[in-house]
Enzyme design. Structure first.
Site: not given
Ligand code: ADP
Length: 450
Positions: A158, A275, A290, A292
């Site tokens: 990520k 989240e 988040n 905001r």
């Molecule tokens: P962004 O900020 O790009 O939206 P997030 O960290 O909020 O990224 O993650 C967005 C979505 O990606 C989550 O709601 C979930 O569906 C998926 N996701 C994120 N991290 C994981 C993880 N460790 N395992 C499985 N799915 C994940």
């Protein structure tokens, strides 16, 4: 005190902020790009200023252009909405230096939380469970491989600066991890100007559940319960509801408690969302904050009867919350769907163009947040969301029936929208039963959602 607010955004959220300001008796200044000269939100502002080109780099993302507008219009506050500059610590810094109240958290909070690897560390320091993964950012391939072997495949690479589902890669073995590190880093560097990445265990079909919070500048933090946002396509939310239909009350309460604890630990003082991902055993893990107001905030407004944008403006002006957690009550169920100018029949490809007819639903418990009108031209330059439809009812069954009814009333001519897709999701027995996770939409589109 705040008296005149520049809204540094466009579309439905610009209108949402203008509405809150008007109810608070604040003057509003709306800004627009050359592609938005006829946008609906401009009609409701006290003053409007063109800030540049259709491309957002020359308008909604241009700090000099927005500050010049703020100076010309002589405002004392800027509301950034979501997206664009809303989580840009440098912009918040400059606002502060120019004696303009930034309606959002402090630049330091934005900095800590905007770096997801740093936010994970802050969560761990506050005793909040995080998804197993690297301690902070990973800079070397060898470190990434070591972490992956420790936590076990599959892992998710990520981007520290990530957002909107970009800069993420799943890896199932050493080879795909090597490739994923490169790909995620390059994508993140291009999208966010920062290629730093970190690793998380890739959870198997988790649910996405988040807690809405609000802090003031006097150390108070309250929550507004949780939203389930597991109905996603390519990691982008499509439908959100509150309360979460699949979690026991004790788990939800624990989630609220740790979210409040986390934001208190970093002196967070605005609207924000913590989240979490939830596994099949109802264990939850922090993923990010988040910093905001979010797209889906109306869901929490409908179940609590609070106006989060007005609250955000009030606390930005330095006012105390003035109420305790116990004053915030959850009543009934609210569901929101995002109406996007996209064609669900053709892989959700964007469908910009002229809206030839526009009939929005109404009646009891129905809310539509949108800047669109008949004759409006949906420009191809921005996010495809053109409306949010939110319903509220006494229980989930009634909310689903109400949403189905409202979607039937919602007719849009000239462009394709995601309305038919939402109708089909609502009619699905698995959704009706509240049994869904972040894998639902993919299965549903492949015809196998159960
Ligand atoms: P962004 O900020 O790009 O939206 P997030 O960290 O909020 O990224 O993650 C967005 C979505 O990606 C989550 O709601 C979930 O569906 C998926 N996701 C994120 N991290 C994981 C993880 N460790 N395992 C499985 N799915 C994940």
């Amino acid at each position: 005190m705040i008296s005149r607010v520049l809204v540094a955004n466009r579309g439905e959220i610009a209108l949402r902020v203008i509405r809150a300001c008007r109810e608070l008796g604040l003057q509003t200044v709306a800004v627009y790009s050359q592609a938005d000269a006829k946008a609906g939100y401009l009609r409701f502002a006290d003053e409007t200023i063109c800030i540049g080109s259709a491309a957002s780099a020359g308008s909604y993302l241009s700090i000099p252009n927005i500050l010049a507008a703020a100076e010309i219009a002589d405002v004392d506050a800027i509301h950034p909405g979501y997206g664009f500059l809303s989580e840009n610590a440098h912009f918040a810094d400059i606002c502060q230096a120019s004696n303009i109240t930034f309606v959002g958290p402090s630049p330091d909070s934005i900095r800590t939380l905007g770096d997801k690897a740093a936010a994970r560390s802050a969560a761990q320091a506050a005793g909040v469970p995080v998804v197993p993964g690297s301690k902070g950012a990973v800079h070397e391939e060898a470190d990434a491989l070591r972490v992956a072997h420790e936590i076990g495949y599959p892992v998710l690479v990520k981007a520290s600066a990530g957002g909107g589902g970009r800069g993420m890669r799943v890896a199932h073995n050493d080879m795909s991890l090597r490739a994923g590190l490169q790909a995620a880093s390059i994508e993140a560097a291009a999208a966010f100007g920062d290629g730093t990445v970190y690793l998380e265990k890739y959870l198997d079909r988790p649910r996405h559940v988040e807690v809405q919070l609000l802090g003031d500048k006097h150390g108070n933090v309250v929550h507004f319960f949780e939203r389930d946002c597991s109905i996603q396509r390519r990691h982008q939310k499509m439908l959100e509801e509150s309360p979460c239909p699949s979690l026991p009350l004790e788990v939800r309460k624990k989630m609220h408690r740790v979210a409040v604890k986390l934001l208190k630990s970093i002196n967070y003082n605005s609207a924000g969302t913590v989240e979490f991902l939830v596994d099949r055993d109802n264990r939850f893990y922090f993923i990010e904050v988040n910093a905001r107001i979010q797209v889906e905030h109306p869901v929490s407004e409908m179940v609590t009867g609070m106006d989060l944008v007005k609250e955000q403006l009030r606390v930005a002006a330095g006012e105390k919350l003035g109420y305790e957690q116990s004053a915030i009550k959850l009543r009934g169920v609210a569901i929101e769907v995002r109406v996007n100018a996209e064609d669900p029949e053709h892989d959700f490809r964007p469908s910009a163009g002229e809206v030839t007819s526009w009939n929005t639903p109404g009646g009891p418990g129905v809310r539509v947040d949108s800047h669109v009108y008949a004759g409006y031209y949906v420009p191809p330059y921005y996010d495809s969301m053109i409306a949010k439809l939110i319903v509220h009812a006494e229980d989930r069954k009634a909310a689903i029936a109400r949403l189905a009814r409202a979607l039937d009333e919602f007719t849009v001519g000239g462009i394709r929208t995601t309305i038919p897709f939402h109708r089909r999701v609502l009619a699905h027995a698995g959704f009706a039963a509240g049994h869904y996770d972040t894998g639902f939409v993919e299965d549903f589109l492949a015809g196998s959602a159960v």
